[in-house]
Design an enzyme around this catalytic site. Structure first.
Site, PDB file in Angstrom:
ATOM      1  N   TYR A 151      -1.937  -1.464  -5.318  1.00 59.14           N
ATOM      2  CA  TYR A 151      -2.270  -0.097  -5.735  1.00 59.14           C
ATOM      3  C   TYR A 151      -2.777  -0.033  -7.170  1.00 59.14           C
ATOM      4  O   TYR A 151      -3.708   0.707  -7.474  1.00 59.14           O
ATOM      5  CB  TYR A 151      -1.072   0.854  -5.606  1.00 59.14           C
ATOM      6  N   TYR A 231      -2.596   5.164  -4.293  1.00 58.31           N
ATOM      7  CA  TYR A 231      -2.300   5.100  -2.853  1.00 58.31           C
ATOM      8  C   TYR A 231      -1.759   6.447  -2.366  1.00 58.31           C
ATOM      9  O   TYR A 231      -2.270   7.043  -1.416  1.00 58.31           O
ATOM     10  CB  TYR A 231      -1.281   3.980  -2.638  1.00 58.31           C
ATOM     11  N   ARG A 281       5.356  -6.803   0.318  1.00 57.44           N
ATOM     12  CA  ARG A 281       6.401  -5.819   0.050  1.00 57.44           C
ATOM     13  C   ARG A 281       7.765  -6.520  -0.077  1.00 57.44           C
ATOM     14  O   ARG A 281       7.888  -7.702   0.203  1.00 57.44           O
ATOM     15  CB  ARG A 281       6.381  -4.735   1.134  1.00 57.44           C
ATOM     16  N   ARG A 306      16.067   2.894  -2.173  1.00 53.61           N
ATOM     17  CA  ARG A 306      15.268   3.023  -0.955  1.00 53.61           C
ATOM     18  C   ARG A 306      16.199   3.176   0.237  1.00 53.61           C
ATOM     19  O   ARG A 306      17.327   2.673   0.231  1.00 53.61           O
ATOM     20  CB  ARG A 306      14.415   1.758  -0.719  1.00 53.61           C
ATOM     21  N   ASP A 383       7.054   3.608 -10.297  1.00 49.48           N
ATOM     22  CA  ASP A 383       7.890   3.467  -9.100  1.00 49.48           C
ATOM     23  C   ASP A 383       8.400   4.811  -8.600  1.00 49.48           C
ATOM     24  O   ASP A 383       8.561   5.753  -9.375  1.00 49.48           O
ATOM     25  CB  ASP A 383       9.080   2.543  -9.413  1.00 49.48           C
TER      26      ASP A 383
HETATM   27  P1  NAD Z   1      -0.160  -3.651   7.762  1.00 51.66           P
HETATM   28  O1  NAD Z   1      -0.906  -4.033   6.531  1.00 51.66           O
HETATM   29  O2  NAD Z   1       0.717  -4.674   8.373  1.00 51.66           O
HETATM   30  O3  NAD Z   1      -1.178  -3.126   8.868  1.00 51.66           O
HETATM   31  C1  NAD Z   1      -2.402  -2.477   8.577  1.00 51.66           C
HETATM   32  C2  NAD Z   1      -3.458  -3.080   9.493  1.00 51.66           C
HETATM   33  O4  NAD Z   1      -4.707  -2.372   9.295  1.00 51.66           O
HETATM   34  C3  NAD Z   1      -3.740  -4.553   9.179  1.00 51.66           C
HETATM   35  O5  NAD Z   1      -3.588  -5.359  10.334  1.00 51.66           O
HETATM   36  C4  NAD Z   1      -5.178  -4.564   8.693  1.00 51.66           C
HETATM   37  O6  NAD Z   1      -5.906  -5.743   9.071  1.00 51.66           O
HETATM   38  C5  NAD Z   1      -5.754  -3.309   9.363  1.00 51.66           C
HETATM   39  N1  NAD Z   1      -6.924  -2.832   8.616  1.00 51.66           N
HETATM   40  C6  NAD Z   1      -7.006  -2.537   7.289  1.00 51.66           C
HETATM   41  N2  NAD Z   1      -8.260  -2.179   6.972  1.00 51.66           N
HETATM   42  C7  NAD Z   1      -8.971  -2.257   8.125  1.00 51.66           C
HETATM   43  C8  NAD Z   1     -10.332  -2.022   8.432  1.00 51.66           C
HETATM   44  N3  NAD Z   1     -11.199  -1.658   7.484  1.00 51.66           N
HETATM   45  N4  NAD Z   1     -10.754  -2.186   9.721  1.00 51.66           N
HETATM   46  C9  NAD Z   1      -9.872  -2.576  10.689  1.00 51.66           C
HETATM   47  N5  NAD Z   1      -8.567  -2.822  10.444  1.00 51.66           N
HETATM   48  C10 NAD Z   1      -8.132  -2.663   9.174  1.00 51.66           C
HETATM   49  O7  NAD Z   1       0.683  -2.340   7.394  1.00 51.66           O
HETATM   50  P2  NAD Z   1       1.822  -1.589   8.215  1.00 51.66           P
HETATM   51  O8  NAD Z   1       3.104  -1.780   7.497  1.00 51.66           O
HETATM   52  O9  NAD Z   1       1.722  -1.920   9.648  1.00 51.66           O
HETATM   53  O10 NAD Z   1       1.403  -0.069   7.962  1.00 51.66           O
HETATM   54  C11 NAD Z   1       0.631   0.688   8.883  1.00 51.66           C
HETATM   55  C12 NAD Z   1       0.408   2.090   8.319  1.00 51.66           C
HETATM   56  O11 NAD Z   1       1.654   2.690   8.003  1.00 51.66           O
HETATM   57  C13 NAD Z   1      -0.420   2.128   7.041  1.00 51.66           C
HETATM   58  O12 NAD Z   1      -1.270   3.245   7.097  1.00 51.66           O
HETATM   59  C14 NAD Z   1       0.600   2.304   5.943  1.00 51.66           C
HETATM   60  O13 NAD Z   1       0.062   2.978   4.830  1.00 51.66           O
HETATM   61  C15 NAD Z   1       1.663   3.114   6.649  1.00 51.66           C
HETATM   62  N6  NAD Z   1       2.989   2.899   6.030  1.00 51.66           N
HETATM   63  C16 NAD Z   1       3.806   1.868   6.383  1.00 51.66           C
HETATM   64  C17 NAD Z   1       5.052   1.726   5.787  1.00 51.66           C
HETATM   65  C18 NAD Z   1       6.035   0.676   6.196  1.00 51.66           C
HETATM   66  O14 NAD Z   1       7.211   0.863   5.898  1.00 51.66           O
HETATM   67  N7  NAD Z   1       5.668  -0.397   6.843  1.00 51.66           N
HETATM   68  C19 NAD Z   1       5.477   2.613   4.790  1.00 51.66           C
HETATM   69  C20 NAD Z   1       4.618   3.634   4.424  1.00 51.66           C
HETATM   70  C21 NAD Z   1       3.383   3.783   5.057  1.00 51.66           C
HETATM   71  N1  UDP Z   2      10.667  -5.073  -5.726  1.00 50.28           N
HETATM   72  C1  UDP Z   2      11.467  -5.974  -6.445  1.00 50.28           C
HETATM   73  N2  UDP Z   2      11.223  -7.312  -6.290  1.00 50.28           N
HETATM   74  C2  UDP Z   2      10.273  -7.810  -5.470  1.00 50.28           C
HETATM   75  C3  UDP Z   2       9.467  -6.883  -4.739  1.00 50.28           C
HETATM   76  C4  UDP Z   2       9.698  -5.523  -4.891  1.00 50.28           C
HETATM   77  O1  UDP Z   2      12.355  -5.578  -7.220  1.00 50.28           O
HETATM   78  O2  UDP Z   2      10.148  -9.046  -5.373  1.00 50.28           O
HETATM   79  C5  UDP Z   2      10.951  -3.614  -5.827  1.00 50.28           C
HETATM   80  C6  UDP Z   2       9.764  -2.703  -6.158  1.00 50.28           C
HETATM   81  O3  UDP Z   2       9.558  -2.620  -7.557  1.00 50.28           O
HETATM   82  C7  UDP Z   2      10.220  -1.380  -5.570  1.00 50.28           C
HETATM   83  C8  UDP Z   2      11.031  -1.807  -4.326  1.00 50.28           C
HETATM   84  O4  UDP Z   2      11.362  -3.184  -4.539  1.00 50.28           O
HETATM   85  O5  UDP Z   2      11.097  -0.732  -6.468  1.00 50.28           O
HETATM   86  C9  UDP Z   2      10.305  -1.653  -2.992  1.00 50.28           C
HETATM   87  O6  UDP Z   2       9.071  -2.279  -3.070  1.00 50.28           O
HETATM   88  P1  UDP Z   2       8.063  -2.428  -1.847  1.00 50.28           P
HETATM   89  O7  UDP Z   2       6.993  -3.358  -2.282  1.00 50.28           O
HETATM   90  O8  UDP Z   2       8.761  -2.822  -0.598  1.00 50.28           O
HETATM   91  O9  UDP Z   2       7.395  -1.000  -1.612  1.00 50.28           O
HETATM   92  P2  UDP Z   2       7.719   0.514  -1.983  1.00 50.28           P
HETATM   93  O10 UDP Z   2       9.007   0.887  -1.345  1.00 50.28           O
HETATM   94  O11 UDP Z   2       7.767   0.613  -3.483  1.00 50.28           O
HETATM   95  O12 UDP Z   2       6.559   1.236  -1.411  1.00 50.28           O
END
Ligand code: NAD
Ligand code: UDP
Length: 435
Positions: A151, A231, A281, A306, A383
């Site tokens: 980001y 973001y 992450r 979190r 953060d």
């Molecule tokens: P991820 O990165 O594992 O999956 C995203 C997928 O989108 C990837 O496979 C990537 O290749 C595909 N992608 C990106 N740009 C593309 C493009 N231009 N064309 C085709 N494919 C493309 O992430 P995730 O954790 O599965 O997250 C999915 C969604 O959920 C995202 O929108 C993310 O912002 C949102 N989200 C997830 C979490 C979480 O806890 N995992 C938290 C907050 C938001």
């Molecule tokens: N973080 C940390 N050590 C690491 C990776 C992340 O202390 O090696 C912290 C980060 O600063 C944030 C939290 O863990 O406070 C969660 O980070 P994450 O990347 O999972 O995503 P976020 O919840 O911030 O979207």
């Protein structure tokens, strides 16, 4: 398996075709698995990668083989796609190379992607299959850059990926009367109101000052130079656009705000299935440290809080949204587990204990180490202080609640991490030039 499925109001659920953009990612892979194993629905799985869903695509003898099709395409820039869309006048694409997280993978995948586009293999590049894609009854958009390390260091890619690239998807759904389930983020809330109160204020303990409510909480971001918020800001604007399309043009939509969904297949382990200098992450960062027997790095003391939810619990909620449009349309849903709150330091301590249990290896004498956010993430990092989802709306509309405790979800996830990566890490450490 599929027959006899009814929705929450007792109506039979008709099989549907779902166009899932970003299906090859962490959440997408779990959702595809669920849809294949438990429903009769069809999926057009759109992504630039398919490593995380390969087990669902091969071999072709799998019982659901005729219900899932992988379409290797970059929603930013596929010239034939763009031509088709122009002809159909449905969607606009931008001519840009996709920059998904892993540079070394990108160089391999772009070569493969382009050759498969040229040959029509992998990507179902024919007119026919694309029309199928366009005529699917529902779209789920998961594609995004969504790792905090990006980001502030790649703010332009972050804004393009989370806002500009999503625009055609929204427009297309609106113009063609397709229902859209769009993945936003809990980060959209930014900081809590309570974080601005004096440290010793008793109001900090009042849930009114920190619980995050879809229809009441403000979105509080830091200054522009804190590019971490690029973001959240991009995600907020696309949420507002979707909402406006609903209000002005009748778009049927559901917006999902995930609160730290974690589990197997999340992100990558640096140097094993992602770049060695990459920063995924926190789950993958800490898993990587544990696998390599390094101290876990606590950013700015690990004081941020979190709530973590097991991916399988969260996917149950998404399936309810898919199959209950009358209850889900027009809503924004927090999806998280308010009972699983920890500081990042507590998460590190629990992961260390759980990993000792699942690996049989003793923990280090000093299992954690402090690091500044500037050193870990670079300039412009900021953060979210605390993220507790209010569950009123999802409870009322879908009757959904999360089930899995933090300890249990870490146990199954770290068992997976150990089984999947321990051997590869040992090899990489004993033979560093080969990796
Ligand atoms: P991820 O990165 O594992 O999956 C995203 C997928 O989108 C990837 O496979 C990537 O290749 C595909 N992608 C990106 N740009 C593309 C493009 N231009 N064309 C085709 N494919 C493309 O992430 P995730 O954790 O599965 O997250 C999915 C969604 O959920 C995202 O929108 C993310 O912002 C949102 N989200 C997830 C979490 C979480 O806890 N995992 C938290 C907050 C938001
Ligand atoms: N973080 C940390 N050590 C690491 C990776 C992340 O202390 O090696 C912290 C980060 O600063 C944030 C939290 O863990 O406070 C969660 O980070 P994450 O990347 O999972 O995503 P976020 O919840 O911030 O979207």
């Amino acid at each position: 398996m599929a027959s006899g499925r009814v929705d929450l109001d007792g109506n039979p659920i008709k099989p549907m075709t779902i166009c899932m953009i970003g299906a090859g990612g962490f959440i997408g892979s779990h959702l595809c698995e669920k849809l294949m194993a438990e429903t009769p629905h069809k999926v057009f799985a759109v992504d630039v990668y398919n490593d995380k869903i390969k087990h669902l695509l091969e071999p072709s003898s799998l019982q659901w083989a005729d219900r899932i099709q992988f379409h290797r395409l970059n929603i930013k820039n596929d010239s034939r796609l763009e031509g088709l869309i122009r002809m159909a006048d449905l969607v606009i694409f931008f001519a840009l190379i996709c920059l998904v997280s892993a540079f070394w993978l990108v160089s391999v995948e772009i070569g493969f992607g382009l050759s498969s586009l040229a040959s029509g293999s992998g990507f179902c590049g024919s007119f026919e299959s694309f029309s199928l894609l366009l005529s699917s009854s529902k779209t789920i958009n998961l594609a995004a850059i969504c790792t905090p390390a990006d980001y502030n260091t790649r703010p332009l890619d972050t804004i393009y990926s989370n806002f500009i690239d999503a625009l055609p998807v929204v427009k297309y759904c609106s113009e063609n009367g397709k229902r859209l389930i769009h993945f936003s983020t809990c980060e959209i809330y930014g900081k809590t109101i309570g974080s601005f109160l004096p440290k010793d204020s008793p109001l900090r303990q009042d849930p009114e000052y920190y619980v995050l409510k879809e229809d009441a909480s403000p979105c509080i971001f830091g200054p522009i130079e804190k590019q971490r918020w690029s973001y959240a800001c991009a995600k907020q604007l696309i949420e507002r656009l979707i909402y406006a399309e609903g209000a002005e043009n009748g778009l049927e939509f559901t917006i999902v705000r995930p609160f730290n969904w974690i589990g197997p297949r999340m992100d990558f382990i640096p140097g094993i299935d992602g770049p060695s200098e990459g920063v995924p992450r926190v789950l993958a960062c800490f898993s990587n440290n544990l696998l390599r027997r390094e101290p876990l790095k606590l950013v700015d003391g690990g004081e941020s809080q979190r709530t973590f939810i097991y991916i399988k619990d969260a996917i149950e909620a998404v399936l309810l949204m898919i199959e209950n449009p009358a209850r889900a349309n027009g809503h924004i849903f927090n999806v998280g587990n308010p009972n699983n709150e920890v500081t990042v330091r507590q998460l590190a301590e629990m992961m260390t204990q759980v990993y000792t249990k699942v690996s049989g290896e003793p923990s280090l004498d000093s299992p954690t180490i402090d690091i500044s956010s500037k050193e870990f993430y670079g300039e412009g990092y900021d953060d979210s202080d605390k993220r507790i989802p209010d569950m009123t709306i999802i409870n009322k509309q879908l009757g959904w609640n999360p089930k899995t405790s933090l300890w249990d979800l870490l146990e199954s996830t770290l068992t997976y991490q150990h089984r999947t990566y321990a051997e590869a890490i040992k090899n990489a450490i004993s033979n560093p030039t080969a990796s």
